[in-house]
Design an enzyme around this catalytic site. Structure first.
Site, PDB file in Angstrom:
ATOM      1  N   LYS A   1      12.920  -7.280 -27.758  1.00  0.00           N
ATOM      2  CA  LYS A   1      11.961  -8.619 -28.338  1.00  0.00           C
ATOM      3  C   LYS A   1      12.938  -9.526 -27.348  1.00  0.00           C
ATOM      4  O   LYS A   1      13.924 -10.354 -27.520  1.00  0.00           O
ATOM      5  CB  LYS A   1      13.107  -9.130 -29.583  1.00  0.00           C
ATOM      6  CG  LYS A   1      12.114  -9.954 -30.575  1.00  0.00           C
ATOM      7  CD  LYS A   1      12.485 -11.180 -31.118  1.00  0.00           C
ATOM      8  CE  LYS A   1      13.387 -12.043 -30.646  1.00  0.00           C
ATOM      9  NZ  LYS A   1      13.370 -13.065 -29.088  1.00  0.00           N
TER      10      LYS A   1
ATOM     11  N   GLU B   1      26.847  -8.362 -26.671  1.00  0.00           N
ATOM     12  CA  GLU B   1      27.378  -8.849 -25.360  1.00  0.00           C
ATOM     13  C   GLU B   1      26.741 -10.184 -26.005  1.00  0.00           C
ATOM     14  O   GLU B   1      25.888 -11.016 -26.780  1.00  0.00           O
ATOM     15  CB  GLU B   1      26.485  -8.474 -24.427  1.00  0.00           C
ATOM     16  CG  GLU B   1      27.077  -8.744 -23.089  1.00  0.00           C
ATOM     17  CD  GLU B   1      26.417  -9.542 -22.562  1.00  0.00           C
ATOM     18  OE1 GLU B   1      27.267 -11.086 -23.328  1.00  0.00           O
ATOM     19  OE2 GLU B   1      26.294 -10.594 -22.543  1.00  0.00           O
TER      20      GLU B   1
ATOM     21  N   CYS C   1      27.231 -16.026 -19.832  1.00  0.00           N
ATOM     22  CA  CYS C   1      27.733 -15.580 -20.673  1.00  0.00           C
ATOM     23  C   CYS C   1      29.837 -15.405 -19.654  1.00  0.00           C
ATOM     24  O   CYS C   1      30.551 -15.806 -20.614  1.00  0.00           O
ATOM     25  CB  CYS C   1      28.092 -14.724 -21.482  1.00  0.00           C
ATOM     26  SG  CYS C   1      27.181 -13.243 -21.623  1.00  0.00           S
TER      27      CYS C   1
ATOM     28  N   GLU D   1      31.913 -23.143 -25.655  1.00  0.00           N
ATOM     29  CA  GLU D   1      31.319 -22.063 -24.759  1.00  0.00           C
ATOM     30  C   GLU D   1      30.558 -23.441 -23.989  1.00  0.00           C
ATOM     31  O   GLU D   1      29.658 -23.938 -25.138  1.00  0.00           O
ATOM     32  CB  GLU D   1      30.395 -21.123 -25.015  1.00  0.00           C
ATOM     33  CG  GLU D   1      29.990 -20.084 -23.322  1.00  0.00           C
ATOM     34  CD  GLU D   1      29.229 -19.394 -23.246  1.00  0.00           C
ATOM     35  OE1 GLU D   1      29.058 -18.570 -24.759  1.00  0.00           O
ATOM     36  OE2 GLU D   1      29.494 -18.312 -23.203  1.00  0.00           O
TER      37      GLU D   1
HETATM   38  P1  ADP Z   1      21.225 -18.802 -27.222  1.00  0.00           P
HETATM   39  O1  ADP Z   1      21.347 -19.874 -28.178  1.00  0.00           O
HETATM   40  O2  ADP Z   1      21.386 -18.032 -26.007  1.00  0.00           O
HETATM   41  O3  ADP Z   1      19.482 -18.721 -27.402  1.00  0.00           O
HETATM   42  P2  ADP Z   1      21.069 -16.752 -29.556  1.00  0.00           P
HETATM   43  O4  ADP Z   1      21.762 -15.667 -30.213  1.00  0.00           O
HETATM   44  O5  ADP Z   1      19.359 -17.985 -30.174  1.00  0.00           O
HETATM   45  O6  ADP Z   1      21.227 -17.091 -28.098  1.00  0.00           O
HETATM   46  O7  ADP Z   1      19.438 -15.583 -28.882  1.00  0.00           O
HETATM   47  C1  ADP Z   1      19.591 -14.688 -28.852  1.00  0.00           C
HETATM   48  C2  ADP Z   1      18.294 -13.622 -28.532  1.00  0.00           C
HETATM   49  O8  ADP Z   1      18.142 -13.780 -30.208  1.00  0.00           O
HETATM   50  C3  ADP Z   1      16.729 -14.637 -28.548  1.00  0.00           C
HETATM   51  O9  ADP Z   1      16.411 -13.481 -27.821  1.00  0.00           O
HETATM   52  C4  ADP Z   1      16.424 -14.509 -30.232  1.00  0.00           C
HETATM   53  O10 ADP Z   1      15.131 -15.320 -30.199  1.00  0.00           O
HETATM   54  C5  ADP Z   1      16.842 -13.947 -30.790  1.00  0.00           C
HETATM   55  N1  ADP Z   1      17.011 -14.218 -32.150  1.00  0.00           N
HETATM   56  C6  ADP Z   1      17.588 -15.719 -33.045  1.00  0.00           C
HETATM   57  N2  ADP Z   1      18.005 -15.563 -34.011  1.00  0.00           N
HETATM   58  C7  ADP Z   1      17.695 -14.284 -34.709  1.00  0.00           C
HETATM   59  C8  ADP Z   1      17.181 -13.216 -35.685  1.00  0.00           C
HETATM   60  N3  ADP Z   1      17.743 -14.274 -36.544  1.00  0.00           N
HETATM   61  N4  ADP Z   1      17.221 -12.739 -35.819  1.00  0.00           N
HETATM   62  C9  ADP Z   1      17.484 -11.493 -34.830  1.00  0.00           C
HETATM   63  N5  ADP Z   1      17.173 -12.457 -33.368  1.00  0.00           N
HETATM   64  C10 ADP Z   1      16.886 -13.131 -33.249  1.00  0.00           C
END
Ligand code: ADP
Length: 536
Positions: free
Chosen positions: A230, A305, A339, A436
């Site tokens: 994903k 990570e 990061c 961050e």
């Molecule tokens: P960032 O702030 O770096 O975008 P996120 O953790 O929001 O970090 O996003 C990292 C990945 O996790 C992306 O692919 C995002 O779509 C996915 N993501 C965000 N929320 C969820 C969730 N509840 N479950 C699974 N994946 C998620």
């Protein structure tokens, strides 16, 4: 594949700041001295690049389930934007739980045969995939710059780095050795086998649209696992292009699947499925904790990570040029959106003024602009929320006594461009030291003694990247050992490579990626005991 709506692709040539760019990191500098033909081309015509990507079949807009490109079942789409122009590039399928469950089933079915292939066979598939990634290096780099915004030179660097994980996995596939253990009883033989963990759910962020995927999928496939990827909805196009190349490499249908769209729904489906035996995630600490908690229900293997808060410690005895170049690279790469980007630049009092001035001068010379334009060292931030976060942290710091010595505001180019910024007189109580920033802002903190530096550096829940600049060998060892961080760069600002382990202490994560250590994350250890060996 549904034809991407190219009529919606609108690009504008970027304006550039006419500044010399002679103070970039050594790595970027070297790249810039030999511009590829692509770079010259890209600076003049971004629109034709998008058309080329489309005609080469690498601009994909659907998910990949069981070897078939698929729309969202309800036909929903979402837009992918070019952060340098704010304009929509293309509409992509917006998938959810149902498509994810089908992708999991496809991966589960494919696992039966993929896990039975020999290491040599898997190695050959991965090598072919690596070769194709390299053949299409320039198109993939364009795609990264288009959807993520980083300068094209950095995008090309990311393809080399990202493809390197596939190459490394192709080689390492052949070295997944077990063990024979000397038995405590004479009629026994004890073996240790390493076997693939099963179907892997790989959730990745937007800041490295290729490398964050390949460093999960490479080792997973090498070990005999199949995957449901994903990618971030902000940067799915590179992931989809890489998946297309995995098909061209002959990797069997269902081994690599890609779904994107409604992140929580997709995440929930991956977590809920007992067929998914491992979650590997790179992203925010908040989402990582959710995935870890959710994985408890089916006791999945988890590697995470997560966010960092990297200290970059400059000692009085550092070589000033090395420290400035290293800090520049550690801080401003990808506009500060990694990061392991230096988040706190902790400088000893004897060199503080000299270092602050030299860093300010170097940062001032960085060219900001559209990543397709030649000589640009900093592109836009990924979106408006990223700019707002930087603004909030700078405002908090200045309201508590920090001083902006360079930048500190949105760039005149508009959109999400932000001026490369240096702020001094920062302390550990300010939010910018505790969170961050994920943007192009270098906060300078002052310290007196080595013990102070270590205490300040470790005073955080994060523990991913860290940097030290010193000319003392003894100090390098002492401080590297004392830092509660998974990675330490000594006199070097860019240290990530596929051959070394990458991962964090504390709340920065679990497990390691890259290197031989990264393979273990996708393996189960099975103990086999043969008894009655003396019986005829
Ligand atoms: P960032 O702030 O770096 O975008 P996120 O953790 O929001 O970090 O996003 C990292 C990945 O996790 C992306 O692919 C995002 O779509 C996915 N993501 C965000 N929320 C969820 C969730 N509840 N479950 C699974 N994946 C998620």
């Amino acid at each position: 594949m549904a034809a991407p709506n190219l009529s919606r692709m609108a690009f504008r040539s970027s304006k550039l700041l006419a500044r010399p760019s002679h103070l970039l990191s050594a790595q970027l500098l070297m790249q810039m001295q030999s511009p590829s033909p692509l770079t010259r081309k890209m600076s003049v015509d971004a629109h034709s690049v998008a058309s080329q990507l489309n005609s080469s079949g690498l601009l994909r807009t659907q998910g990949l389930i069981g070897g078939k490109w698929s729309d969202a079942y309800d036909g929903k789409t979402i837009k992918v934007y070019n952060p340098a122009t704010g304009e929509s590039i293309v509409d992509i399928a917006c998938m959810g739980g149902r498509e994810t469950n089908d992708a999991i089933s496809a991966a589960y079915d494919a696992y039966r045969s993929w896990s039975k292939t020999t290491a040599a066979e898997r190695s050959k598939f991965l090598r072919k995939w690596y070769d194709l990634l390299m053949v299409h290096k320039e198109e993939l780099a364009q795609l990264i710059t288009l959807e993520q915004g980083k300068p094209l030179k950095e995008s090309i660097g990311e393809i080399n780095y990202g493809a390197g994980f596939i190459e490394f996995a192709a080689e390492e596939a052949k070295r997944i050795y077990g063990d024979i253990i000397p038995a405590p009883l004479s009629d026994r033989r004890l073996f240790v086998l390493k076997q693939p963990v099963g179907v892997v759910g790989a959730i990745t962020p937007w800041n490295f649209p290729l490398a964050m995927i390949t460093r999960k999928v490479g080792p997973a496939l090498a070990c005999g696992c199949t995957v449901v990827i994903k990618p971030s909805e902000l940067t799915p196009l590179t992931a989809l292009a890489a998946a297309e190349l995995s098909i061209q490499a002959g990797i069997p249908a269902g081994v690599v699947n890609v779904v994107m769209g409604n992140a929580p729904d997709i995440g929930d489906a991956l977590i809920a499925s007992p067929q998914v035996r491992k979650i590997t995630f790179t992203g925010s600490t908040a989402v990582g904790k959710k995935l870890m908690a959710g994985s408890a229900e089916t006791v999945k293997k988890v590697s995470l990570e997560l966010g960092g808060n990297a200290p970059c410690i400059v000692f009085d005895d550092a070589d000033l040029d090395v420290a400035v170049k290293g800090t520049l690279a550690a801080k401003f790469r990808n506009s500060g959106q990694t990061c392991v980007c230096a988040n706190r630049i902790i400088v000893q009092e004897g060199i503080y003024e000299k270092f602050a001035n030299a860093l300010r001068d170097a940062v001032q010379n960085m060219k900001v602009g559209d990543g397709f334009s030649e000589g640009v060292a900093q592109g836009p931030l990924i979106n408006e929320a990223a700019v707002k976060k930087v603004e909030t942290l700078i405002h908090d710091a200045t309201s508590k006594g920090a001083k902006v010595i360079l930048g500190g505001k949105r760039h005149s180019l508009g959109f999400t461009f932000y001026e490369p910024t240096v702020i001094s007189d920062v302390n550990s109580e300010m939010r910018i030291s505790r969170e961050e920033a994920f943007g192009p802002v270098a906060p300078l903190l002052r310290f007196k003694t080595e013990e102070d530096a270590i205490r300040i550096a470790n005073d955080t829940n994060a523990g991913l990247g860290s940097y030290i600049f010193t000319n003392s060998i003894q100090r390098s060892w002492r401080v590297a050992e004392a830092l509660e961080y998974g990675l330490v760069g000594v006199n070097e600002g860019v240290i990530s490579t596929e051959v070394a382990p990458f991962g964090g202490y504390k709340q920065s994560g679990l497990g390691r990626e890259g290197s031989k250590y990264g393979m273990d994350e996708y393996l189960e250890i099975k103990y086999v005991c043969l008894g009655n060996m003396n019986k005829e």
